[in-house]
Design a protein around this motif. Structure first.
Motif, PDB file in Angstrom:
ATOM      1  N   VAL A 191      -2.374  -1.892  -3.259  1.00  0.00           N
ATOM      2  CA  VAL A 191      -0.905  -1.094  -2.994  1.00  0.00           C
ATOM      3  C   VAL A 191      -1.227  -0.077  -1.915  1.00  0.00           C
ATOM      4  O   VAL A 191      -0.113   0.609  -1.575  1.00  0.00           O
ATOM      5  CB  VAL A 191      -0.744  -0.088  -4.296  1.00  0.00           C
ATOM      6  N   VAL A 192      -2.199   0.055  -1.325  1.00  0.00           N
ATOM      7  CA  VAL A 192      -2.614   0.893  -0.110  1.00  0.00           C
ATOM      8  C   VAL A 192      -2.591   0.292   1.152  1.00  0.00           C
ATOM      9  O   VAL A 192      -2.439  -0.882   1.347  1.00  0.00           O
ATOM     10  CB  VAL A 192      -3.875   1.795  -0.260  1.00  0.00           C
ATOM     11  N   ALA A 193      -2.860   1.193   2.159  1.00  0.00           N
ATOM     12  CA  ALA A 193      -2.584   0.673   3.635  1.00  0.00           C
ATOM     13  C   ALA A 193      -4.162  -0.047   3.827  1.00  0.00           C
ATOM     14  O   ALA A 193      -4.975   0.096   3.348  1.00  0.00           O
ATOM     15  CB  ALA A 193      -2.478   1.733   4.431  1.00  0.00           C
ATOM     16  N   ASP A 194      -3.935  -0.818   5.070  1.00  0.00           N
ATOM     17  CA  ASP A 194      -5.093  -1.637   5.574  1.00  0.00           C
ATOM     18  C   ASP A 194      -6.069  -0.609   5.846  1.00  0.00           C
ATOM     19  O   ASP A 194      -7.276  -1.064   5.896  1.00  0.00           O
ATOM     20  CB  ASP A 194      -4.704  -2.420   6.616  1.00  0.00           C
ATOM     21  N   ASP A 195      -5.857   0.383   6.427  1.00  0.00           N
ATOM     22  CA  ASP A 195      -6.902   1.248   6.949  1.00  0.00           C
ATOM     23  C   ASP A 195      -7.181   2.402   6.041  1.00  0.00           C
ATOM     24  O   ASP A 195      -7.290   3.659   6.293  1.00  0.00           O
ATOM     25  CB  ASP A 195      -6.387   1.957   8.500  1.00  0.00           C
ATOM     26  N   THR A 196      -7.675   2.105   4.967  1.00  0.00           N
ATOM     27  CA  THR A 196      -8.126   2.759   3.769  1.00  0.00           C
ATOM     28  C   THR A 196      -9.233   2.293   3.205  1.00  0.00           C
ATOM     29  O   THR A 196      -9.759   1.138   3.784  1.00  0.00           O
ATOM     30  CB  THR A 196      -7.288   3.019   2.583  1.00  0.00           C
ATOM     31  N   PRO A 197     -10.334   2.999   2.698  1.00  0.00           N
ATOM     32  CA  PRO A 197     -11.553   2.336   2.305  1.00  0.00           C
ATOM     33  C   PRO A 197     -11.178   1.048   1.409  1.00  0.00           C
ATOM     34  O   PRO A 197     -11.864   0.020   1.506  1.00  0.00           O
ATOM     35  CB  PRO A 197     -12.004   3.427   1.218  1.00  0.00           C
ATOM     36  N   LYS A 198     -10.183   1.029   0.470  1.00  0.00           N
ATOM     37  CA  LYS A 198      -9.964  -0.280  -0.317  1.00  0.00           C
ATOM     38  C   LYS A 198      -9.397  -1.303   0.627  1.00  0.00           C
ATOM     39  O   LYS A 198      -9.722  -2.417   0.526  1.00  0.00           O
ATOM     40  CB  LYS A 198      -8.800   0.174  -1.442  1.00  0.00           C
ATOM     41  N   GLY A 199      -8.468  -0.967   1.671  1.00  0.00           N
ATOM     42  CA  GLY A 199      -7.860  -1.998   2.389  1.00  0.00           C
ATOM     43  C   GLY A 199      -8.717  -2.571   3.415  1.00  0.00           C
ATOM     44  O   GLY A 199      -9.061  -3.695   3.491  1.00  0.00           O
ATOM     45  N   GLU A 200      -9.546  -1.767   3.982  1.00  0.00           N
ATOM     46  CA  GLU A 200     -10.763  -2.246   4.770  1.00  0.00           C
ATOM     47  C   GLU A 200     -11.713  -3.190   3.968  1.00  0.00           C
ATOM     48  O   GLU A 200     -12.274  -4.141   4.468  1.00  0.00           O
ATOM     49  CB  GLU A 200     -11.457  -1.142   5.393  1.00  0.00           C
ATOM     50  N   ALA A 201     -11.894  -2.762   2.768  1.00  0.00           N
ATOM     51  CA  ALA A 201     -13.030  -3.504   2.054  1.00  0.00           C
ATOM     52  C   ALA A 201     -12.587  -4.818   1.815  1.00  0.00           C
ATOM     53  O   ALA A 201     -13.157  -5.963   1.554  1.00  0.00           O
ATOM     54  CB  ALA A 201     -13.417  -2.812   0.786  1.00  0.00           C
ATOM     55  N   ALA A 202     -10.998  -4.807   1.192  1.00  0.00           N
ATOM     56  CA  ALA A 202     -10.461  -6.045   1.076  1.00  0.00           C
ATOM     57  C   ALA A 202     -10.657  -7.173   2.227  1.00  0.00           C
ATOM     58  O   ALA A 202     -10.725  -8.258   1.831  1.00  0.00           O
ATOM     59  CB  ALA A 202      -9.146  -5.841   0.543  1.00  0.00           C
TER      60      ALA A 202
END
Ligand code: LMR
Length: 335
Positions: free
Chosen positions: A36-47
């Motif tokens: 649900v978050v943006a690409d340039d967040t910790p979760k987005g980048e890790a995904a």
């Protein structure tokens, strides 16, 4: 070459050719990873990093499709979609596990329980974290890893310097009952809302304020519609990476091993970038001039802790008294 040998030779070439091209043309296994978050967040980048590693390690036999920003599903729907197998992989916030029937994950929402990432990792990388992930199995879900985000700030259109400043404010929360109790302990009115709806709700005044780590506040542009941000670090927000159990266990064993290795590396990456990412995004919020950043002194922060720590006892039955005690012991927590 006799005629029959020549025919056999040509036939075997044809068989080899047919076999190789069928292997090459075999459709890749698709893993749909929704978040649900943006690409340039910790979760987005890790995904995205997991996608890269998974595709490399399996030589293209697996293709990971990452759908960020609630493109595919919002908070509640994504859990249902995972259980039905409509999506294969998620990394929901630990505050959103009660609908799966595992309320214990809400222990991560207890205000002021972790004094930093070091405390947190004693749980997420230790036996208590593993025990919690094991509780997901009967729900048709496997928990592969914990990914960090960070410690939350509180935001509103008025300065929140002391807990009493929150009185009467409508505050958006994730669906956790601990967060509900936390906001009530501040005299605020909690409102559960999907992450994708928060920006607009803040903009239109449906809610007055919210809490999130700086990475989410910044990348969703919430800071543009919140005049004040208090760096309270009053609670933690992080994730567990979940897969549909049937799908995962149905993968060929060699592919699963390669994916597990990709996940182990992506987890180290996620936990390495989370703190830096949040610090950078808080600095960007400050630099924007759109929100004023309120930094609390240790004494001021202690006042927030005094107001909120009672939530631990109040909500102990929901999480389990023994589990809370185990966590206290593991991290040496003192009220
Ligand atoms: C939220 O709803 O505020 C967060 O859980 C979003 C996220 O996944 O970081």
């Amino acid at each position: 070459m006799s005629k029959s040998i020549r025919i056999m030779f040509l036939l075997s070439i044809a068989v080899i050719f047919a076999f190789t091209s069928s292997v090459m043309a075999a459709d890749p296994i698709i893993i749909k990873f929704s978040h649900v978050v943006a690409d340039d967040t910790p979760k987005g980048e890790a995904a995205n990093y997991f996608k890269k590693l998974a595709e490399e390690k399996t030589n293209g036999a697996v293709k990971v499709e990452v759908y960020p920003n609630s493109q595919l599903y919002k908070d509640k729907e994504e859990m249902e979609a995972l259980q039905m197998g409509a999506v294969h992989m998620l990394a929901p916030s630990l505050a959103k596990f009660a609908p799966l029937g595992v309320k214990e994950f809400e222990l991560f929402d207890l205000p002021f329980i972790f004094s930093g990432y070091e405390d947190l990792h004693k749980i997420t990388l230790g036996p208590i974290g593993k025990k919690l992930l094991d509780k997901l199995q009967p729900k048709g879900v496997l928990g592969l890893a914990y990914w960090d985000n960070g410690f939350k700030v509180m935001s509103a259109n008025k300065p929140l310097k002391v807990p009493a400043d929150c009185k009467g404010l409508k505050m958006r929360i994730q669906s956790s009952k601990i967060l509900d109790a936390q906001m009530r302990a501040l005299g605020a009115i909690p409102q559960v809302m999907a992450f994708s709806e928060v920006y607009q709700a803040l903009q239109t005044g449906v809610v007055d304020g919210t809490e999130n780590p700086p990475s989410n506040l910044y990348t969703q542009k919430m800071f543009e519609v919140q005049k004040y941000v208090t760096v309270s670090d009053h609670g933690y927000l992080g994730y567990a990476v979940l897969v549909n159990k049937k799908f995962w266990e149905g993968l060929p064993a060699d592919i699963r091993t390669q994916l597990e290795s990709a996940m182990a590396e992506a987890t180290i990456f996620a936990n390495d970038i989370a703190k830096k990412n949040n610090e950078k995004d808080l600095a960007s919020v400050a630099a924007s001039g759109k929100s004023e950043i309120i930094k609390l002194t240790p004494e001021e922060r202690e006042v927030w802790k005094d107001a909120l720590v009672s939530v631990h006892d109040k909500m102990a039955d929901r999480i389990g008294k023994d589990l809370i005690q185990e966590v206290y012991q593991a991290i040496g927590f003192q009220k």
